[in-house]
Design a protein around this motif. Structure first.
Motif, PDB file in Angstrom:
ATOM      1  N   UNK A  81       0.926  -1.245  -0.162  1.00  0.00           N
ATOM      2  CA  UNK A  81      -0.281   0.061   0.033  1.00  0.00           C
ATOM      3  C   UNK A  81       1.108   0.845  -0.376  1.00  0.00           C
ATOM      4  N   UNK A  82       2.122   1.183   1.104  1.00  0.00           N
ATOM      5  CA  UNK A  82       2.695   2.553   0.632  1.00  0.00           C
ATOM      6  C   UNK A  82       3.728   2.941  -0.756  1.00  0.00           C
ATOM      7  N   UNK A  83       4.247   1.868  -1.337  1.00  0.00           N
ATOM      8  CA  UNK A  83       4.420   2.051  -2.155  1.00  0.00           C
ATOM      9  C   UNK A  83       3.416   2.322  -3.343  1.00  0.00           C
ATOM     10  N   UNK A  84       2.223   1.987  -3.139  1.00  0.00           N
ATOM     11  CA  UNK A  84       1.417   2.248  -4.601  1.00  0.00           C
ATOM     12  C   UNK A  84       0.662   3.723  -4.094  1.00  0.00           C
ATOM     13  N   UNK A 104       4.217  13.806 -11.446  1.00  0.00           N
ATOM     14  CA  UNK A 104       6.047  13.902 -11.125  1.00  0.00           C
ATOM     15  C   UNK A 104       6.535  11.962 -11.386  1.00  0.00           C
ATOM     16  N   UNK A 105       5.494  11.369 -12.101  1.00  0.00           N
ATOM     17  CA  UNK A 105       5.572   9.948 -11.552  1.00  0.00           C
ATOM     18  C   UNK A 105       6.874   9.872 -12.312  1.00  0.00           C
ATOM     19  N   UNK A 106       7.825  10.163 -12.492  1.00  0.00           N
ATOM     20  CA  UNK A 106       9.449   9.679 -13.635  1.00  0.00           C
ATOM     21  C   UNK A 106      10.183  10.069 -12.427  1.00  0.00           C
ATOM     22  N   UNK A 141      -3.974   1.764  -7.822  1.00  0.00           N
ATOM     23  CA  UNK A 141      -3.461   0.283  -8.509  1.00  0.00           C
ATOM     24  C   UNK A 141      -2.450   1.459  -9.773  1.00  0.00           C
ATOM     25  N   UNK A 142      -1.352   2.097  -9.860  1.00  0.00           N
ATOM     26  CA  UNK A 142      -1.039   3.225 -10.265  1.00  0.00           C
ATOM     27  C   UNK A 142      -0.444   2.049 -11.607  1.00  0.00           C
ATOM     28  N   UNK A 143       0.368   0.860 -11.615  1.00  0.00           N
ATOM     29  CA  UNK A 143       1.033   0.471 -12.227  1.00  0.00           C
ATOM     30  C   UNK A 143       2.309   0.817 -12.926  1.00  0.00           C
TER      31      UNK A 143
END
Ligand SMILES: [Ca+2]
Ligand SMILES: [Ca+2]
Ligand SMILES: [Ca+2]
Ligand SMILES: [Ca+2]
Lengths: 320, 320, 320, 320
Positions: free
Chosen positions: C47-50, C61-63, C97-99
């Protein structure tokens, strides 16, 4: 008893082998039991008190005053050990009710008073948790100088404990008291390991006891029935450990003693896995002054003979 | 080495007997040493790294990668043991400078990577403080499932420790790591007590080593000179303990192993008198699941013969 | 972001206010978020990671690479805090659940590598348990010299803890790591007490947030719904604490900072009633060198304005 | 004193403000001081005993028996605090030698005896380390039921300690005793934090005391000279803390008391950084039964007026 005999106070959580230690000390002409002080330990305090009185009565020694001491450890919560000794502490079926009154006064006070009244003459035989003795230390900072010898059954030196893997019961129950006593008095330690190696009676001795027809032997059979069964079931051996009476015999008879090391000893008083652990610096790596004598070997046969003599109604030292 | 041999990583604070363990593992055809990881322990980290490389070079195994790992314990401040092994850790006069480069990467990362790459195939031989292995546990929670066997030289079971009365050096230096490793991996423990009883070479074996004329035997004589003198002066005996190479031999040769108990083991990670104490619940009084195999006896003669074979340049298992 | 901005790694157990700290740091032109490292803490690691990835995505800022770090404390068993933040850590109803893929490599390794690659330039913003950072200290003994600033949200100075009466959650969960980090790095501490006094939003600010119509404000309302209700029920007040974003704002904006003491700080890593206790020797009675900067006061209004600006989609420092 | 007044035993390590607490209690018509028991604490035990006798003499109360109690903590080694109070504990120049005899008997015995003789009537005012009271608990397991109130000056709640950052002196010196007392008796706690906030006299009150021409005020000026200078030099303020007399005043006068919380309290008896730490679970997160009343606020002005009245030779309650 001769006038010249050493004066002894037995501090005991009377259950099981504590009674044999009491009988041994009372039966000996070499020492004079001046008083018994009861400390919280093996079983309910009231049982311990009655067990001591009953034992003294059996030995025609009901005039020895029985002082009630501390019911709980210095700081920790108390835990009993009645799963070992049976309810009541005398095998599970014997619950004495002697009607004998306890002596007036508080156990630790009695120890302090006797030590002050007889400076240099009093020996303590400590066969329970050390709460009473630590309390006496608190009351009389010079207690160490006032006493003659202090014999303590407790600790587990280079061996598994009997209460936890790291600790023997007496030290485990009141590690704070054990720490105080080891630190402030000149103790001779009879640890669980030496008791296991030299102070257990196997089938041969137990058979000889079975053949003795005295109230003492009868009493022995009664109080050991539960622990003997416990040992047989748990460990598959027919044997009875005699830690308290071994300490008594060693106190009475220098002839028994083998190697006795002089080491720095400390007790872990913290809660946690090593509560009650007895550190013994045999190799001197800690650079601390030795403060404790540790019995490392002894004459197991002579101890058994002393016990048998006592159970036959003779003085234990008669066989030496 | 055969293709079928077991893959082994040796995690070591290379000084003294660590070198013999390395030589034993490298000389054996039964195992293949895939990597060496260095952990902070006996002596300065840079010495340890060079000691390992020098030892591998001596055995024509300089292709085994040497990874540098953690220089300090997980949480505690570090303390060396160079008073035992001499400065540098190889007897006091030998300070190798091989010029061999360390492998790229961090010791714990290397352990994790090899375990992931070879699930179920990798055995760890841990003969230093357990910092690297604990760090690998932190990185890979499934490390226990990924590994084959984990052999650990450490702890003091029912015996005096060699660092304090309560603790053996490897466990004492990083008790937090030892606790983690014992808790998370399926360890087989070779403790200081079993090493003292079965893993020390006395005059007879040492004489036989003196007669061997190989670089390995020469190296042995160099590295043991300091500790042999230390033991002679401190304890009045001519003997050399071989804890690390004993662990290596046990890992290699099931033929050596005697009784191996399966017990609940825990390590005291607290500062204080019992830091590094290894609790081993042999009687099962704590109602915890057994989590550790503890070697309790072994074939000391065969261990000596394996060591002698290795020093003669033969495979250690050739004498079995 | 300007080229001149400070490089920042955010180490986070992303749940609740961790997201706001991330948004604050990413939105600021004064700092450049180079990486995010995830540490075991508030809620299930996955969960933390997602949550972190979702938050970065929200801010375009998904980069920014997200490295997975340690899932469990250095030595202690782990305990979650999801009763505070709702299951999943974002209020209870949002489970992203960003993928997005995690970056290759282990969190602590990434911290070490970036610090080595940019000596003196990297700032750590630590808003979770300090396991990753302690592991980085283990790997790189010179980490302190390689870093610029280390901001830590943790500890409870002269105030009740939020996890136990003696400890704040981040320090309580991994007190061993907190001890290592405080000891080895030059930390500036933002403790729970200063967060309670200066970093809680009351009804007036919450009303202003309710009026903002941006995805950021919408997200804020989502994640605070559970904790706001929790606070209302438990403590009868309408307020939301912002410890992590307060630490972020202080790191970004010197203008916020009031009194900052320089004291000797230590962390109690023992199990027991004071696990995670942060000792701060404000009066210097221990004769230890000051090792930690402790934020003691700050401009609460400016902090609120920075937060509001960020929620409106502006740079937080635009209101200073 | 009226017959109806409450019976009080003052347990004190008489130095500095202990004398003012004694004077306050003796001067009040609301309570009757039945005995004083001396406990090892601030200064050499013999000084403490004489300080108490001298103070009673000054108040024409030399008939109050002074019992000597424990000179050392239950388990820990003792440490004095004479650097605060000056040698001897009365400012550094006054060393009384009253010639008054101590009462026969041991302090803890006296507490137990009085409690047994007056069930439900006796209040303890404890203004030193709690060794005597803990020893009384050991002797009489029902002590809690036998007593009326137990007022304790000790602990540091949400504030820096005065002995270490984590602990107040009385609790620090004998944390084992403090733990026992808090656990077994129904204590009302007057902690160092409330004493600092409400019980310190600043320049205005100190000026008014300077203008009083009585032996009591003269004595006050003598005993505070050292601590006043100490405070001025160390902290740059002219102020004198009055923790013990504040506890006395609160015990005497319900009118003073403000908020009094009822919380679970425990004391950390372990050696280490938090020795003597007083845990107070104000938010009830530990799910333990409240066991202690904690004074959280009070009427500081009235306390000052009570003290001034007492120093003028009036009954302290005359100003209420
Ligand atoms: Ca006993
Ligand atoms: Ca080694
Ligand atoms: Ca966080
Ligand atoms: Ca006092």
């Amino acid at each position: 008893m001769s006038d010249e005999s050493r004066r002894v106070v037995v501090d005991t959580d009377t259950a099981g082998d504590d009674t044999q230690a009491l009988l041994m000390a009372v039966a000996s002409d070499r020492v004079s039991v001046e008083a018994v002080t009861i400390v919280g330990g093996n079983v309910e305090f009231e049982y311990e008190v009655e067990n001591a009185k009953y034992t003294l009565q059996l030995a025609d020694a009901e005039d020895v005053p029985v002082y009630e001491g501390a019911r709980n450890p210095l700081v920790k919560d108390h835990e009993f050990a009645d799963y070992v000794h049976g309810e009541g502490g005398l095998g599970g079926d014997l619950f004495p009710d002697t009607g004998i009154e306890s002596a007036d006064g508080y156990g630790p006070d009695a120890i302090v008073q006797m030590a002050r009244d007889n400076p240099g003459e009093l020996t303590l035989l400590c066969i329970g948790p050390l709460t009473n003795v630590a309390l006496a230390c608190r009351q009389e900072p010079e207690l160490g100088e006032l006493l003659d010898e202090v014999w303590v059954m407790g600790g587990a030196v280079n061996t598994l404990g009997n209460d936890t893997p790291s600790a023997e019961y007496n030290f485990w129950v009141d590690p704070d008291a054990a720490k105080v006593v080891v630190d402030e008095l000149d103790v001779t330690l009879v640890d669980w390991g030496v008791c296991m190696e030299y102070g257990a009676f196997g089938p041969e001795i137990l058979d000889r006891i079975d053949d003795i027809d005295t109230p003492f032997a009868e009493f022995y059979r009664t109080i050991t029935s539960h622990v003997r069964e416990f040992t047989r079931e748990q460990q598959g051996i027919d044997a009875v450990t005699q830690p308290d009476s071994l300490a008594a015999a060693l106190m009475i008879a220098p002839e028994l003693r083998g190697e006795v090391g002089h080491y720095y000893v400390d007790v872990d008083e913290r809660e946690g896995m090593t509560r009650g652990h007895s550190l013994v610096d045999e190799n001197g790596v800690l650079d601390e002054e030795p403060n404790t004598h540790v019995v490392e070997s002894l004459d197991a046969d002579r101890f058994a003979e002393m016990s048998l003599a006592m159970l036959r109604g003779e003085t234990p030292e008669s066989v030496l």
